[in-house]
Design an enzyme around this catalytic site. Structure first.
Site, mmCIF file in Angstrom:
data_model
loop_
_atom_site.group_PDB
_atom_site.id
_atom_site.type_symbol
_atom_site.label_atom_id
_atom_site.label_comp_id
_atom_site.label_asym_id
_atom_site.label_seq_id
_atom_site.Cartn_x
_atom_site.Cartn_y
_atom_site.Cartn_z
ATOM 1 C CE LYS A 7 -3.901 1.624 2.872
ATOM 2 N NZ LYS A 7 -4.766 1.250 4.013
ATOM 3 C CB SER A 21 -8.084 2.864 3.016
ATOM 4 O OG SER A 21 -7.150 2.402 3.986
ATOM 5 C CB SER A 45 -8.029 -0.146 5.827
ATOM 6 O OG SER A 45 -8.863 0.990 5.902
#
Lengths: 62, 468
Positions: B80, B156, B180
């Protein structure tokens, strides 16, 4: 301000000068919605009877 | 071995160690697949091709010299884009951060993955500043669901979900503040591990809500998930929240039976508002584990979610307070307006929420005297469509963005370890995940239960072919 009379608009009006922020009309509507959501959630916590403890994070020690 | 790059990290490692495949060939095939599919999936924001090929060559050379290779040797992974990657600006999904200087060093967890032989191939799309459950990003576009491109990946860590489910990499890293890791795992149909708060170092990652932030891995198999998690354990004095835990390996105990564990489903809050698919997934998992009729309550979970929501608003706003004054026009408006609202909340609300956190944590620990493992839905529904703003939950129309995590928030609120495991229903294109929740530091049990379910075919993570 009584809690029962929570007004997101009043909170926004009071906060913006303090925070040094301005909002466009679409942003103001969105902020208002988020504040109303938060206030609804706060209502569920407000009356919950707690012993006065503070511990900011769930740090488990070995 | 032409498709070895689509196999699990464990299979790749075996192929590389045995000489059946070269790390360079695996990386080259992985880069080709990213190049072909990423325009449709939107999973990657940066590809570190040169670095990956150099690392692959180093692994192949080490093998040629007869050196022992690591447990993830040759396995591609991506992170990420809130993880520091040396030479890249750490975007954290934002327009603002990408203008900053490139990171001068890799995040600790990236270093540990590479020390185990894994090969970093790039950085992944995410919701701006991690304040998101959808996988949509105003600056980089949406990361899409590899099982149906019209649907959300979840957020996310949306790019992480999309990359692993799409077969671009067998492993990815993400962060989980309120869900997330677990939300994209559920929507994309892969395994995700949110470890105990304080277990894995966060040094070299961009924060969101420091008292909730966790980092962890995604994979298409439980063995890969455990191997990545094991590779990342270890002390780091630079993360003040990290607890002084010893290395507690999980891979070696994965095949142990889960039959002797006390397992129950979470009732009450965790059944309200969920669509039938979520409830059926929990029922199937509980049934397979022999726990169908055992339901327990985590008291005041709705209040826990409320408290987590309020703390998130204020802690998140605090982090961005200065920047909001200087660069408010450069934020995704959906994120900015939530942060501004957070700045306005009364302090007393958050103090009460923090006190409630201690109370709730004590109740959860009480519950773990009676059970070893709790099962709950990961999301209330399968993946919504990209661009969908609202959905119906419990008869009420609610915003998707803040509410996909209603079942994950109470758990990360008190830092419990969770494996998200994907359940499929015949005739449905999209999966849905369940949470396998254990007491603090018992990641081993959550992984063992997930592996038992995988072994029995109750949960699985096939590659999504919608972009192929």
């Amino acid at each position: 301000m009584k809690v029962e009379e929570f007004s997101a608009d009043a909170l926004i009006d009071a906060s913006l000068p303090l925070l040094g922020l301005t909002l466009t009309p679409p942003s103001r509507a969105a902020v208002k919605l988020h504040l109303e959501t938060a206030e609804t959630l706060w209502r569920s916590l407000r009356g919950f009877d707690l012993v006065e403890l503070t511990e900011p994070a769930p740090v488990y020690r070995a | 071995m032409s498709e070895v790059h689509l196999q699990s990290a464990q299979q790749i490692q075996t192929a590389v160690v045995s000489g059946q495949a070269k790390a360079r060939d695996i990386v080259a095939a992985t880069l080709a697949r990213i190049s072909a599919l990423n325009p449709k999936l939107g999973a990657f924001t940066d590809v570190t091709a040169e670095r990956a090929l150099a690392k692959a060559d180093a692994i192949d050379a080490a093998r040629a010299r007869g050196e022992t290779l690591g447990p993830l040797a040759g396995a591609p992974f991506a992170v990420k884009n809130l993880f520091d990657v040396k030479g890249l600006p750490t975007r954290a999904g934002s327009k603002i951060n990408r203008e900053r200087a490139p990171a001068s060093a890799d995040a600790i967890l990236v270093q540990r993955m590479e020390a185990a032989g894994a090969i970093l191939v790039g950085a992944l799309n995410m919701g701006e500043y991690a304040y998101d459950f959808t996988g949509e990003n105003a600056h980089d576009g949406a990361s899409r669901n590899p099982h149906d491109l019209a649907h959300m990946s979840g957020g996310s860590s949306g790019g992480s979900g999309s990359a692993v489910a799409g077969g671009l990499t067998p492993l990815a890293l993400g962060s989980d503040t309120n869900g997330s890791i677990r939300v994209p795992s559920s929507l994309c149909g892969i395994f995700g591990l949110k470890p105990t708060y304080g277990r894995l170092s966060r040094t070299g990652s961009f924060p969101f809500v420091a008292s909730f932030d966790h980092l962890g891995p995604f994979a298409r198999s439980v063995a890969d998930l455990a191997a990545a998690y094991d590779a990342m354990q270890g002390a780091d004095p630079h993360d003040p929240a990290q607890a002084p835990r010893p290395f507690e390996p999980t891979s070696s105990g994965l095949e142990e039976s889960a039959a002797n564990l006390r397992i129950a489903s979470l009732g009450g809050y965790f059944t309200r508002g969920a669509e039938l698919a979520a409830l059926e997934a929990v029922e199937r998992v509980a049934d397979a584990l022999g726990a169908r009729r055992r339901t327990v309550e985590l008291p005041e979970a709705a209040r826990a979610r409320a408290a987590a929501y309020l703390i998130t608003m204020v802690e998140g706003a605090s982090l961005h307070a200065d920047q909001l004054r200087q660069r408010s026009g450069d934020y995704d408006p959906d994120v900015r307006d939530r942060l501004i609202a957070g700045e306005m909340l009364p302090g007393a609300w958050v103090v009460k929420a923090q006190k409630f956190r201690s109370w709730f944590r004590a109740r959860a620990l009480d519950l773990f005297r009676e059970v070893d493992v709790l099962i709950a839905p990961a999301t209330p529904c399968r993946a919504p469509k990209i661009g969908q703003r609202t959905f119906m939950l419990g008869g009420e129309e609610l915003l998707v963005r803040p509410n996909l995590g209603i079942f994950t928030q109470p758990i990360s609120f008190i830092g419990l370890p969770v494996v998200a495991a994907p359940v499929w229903t015949s005739g449905e294109r999209l999966p849905i995940g369940v949470q396998i929740i254990t007491a603090p530091w018992r990641e081993d049990l959550a992984l063992r239960v997930a592996r038992a379910l995988e072994r029995d075919g109750v949960v699985s993570a096939p590659i999504g072919r919608a972009a192929s």
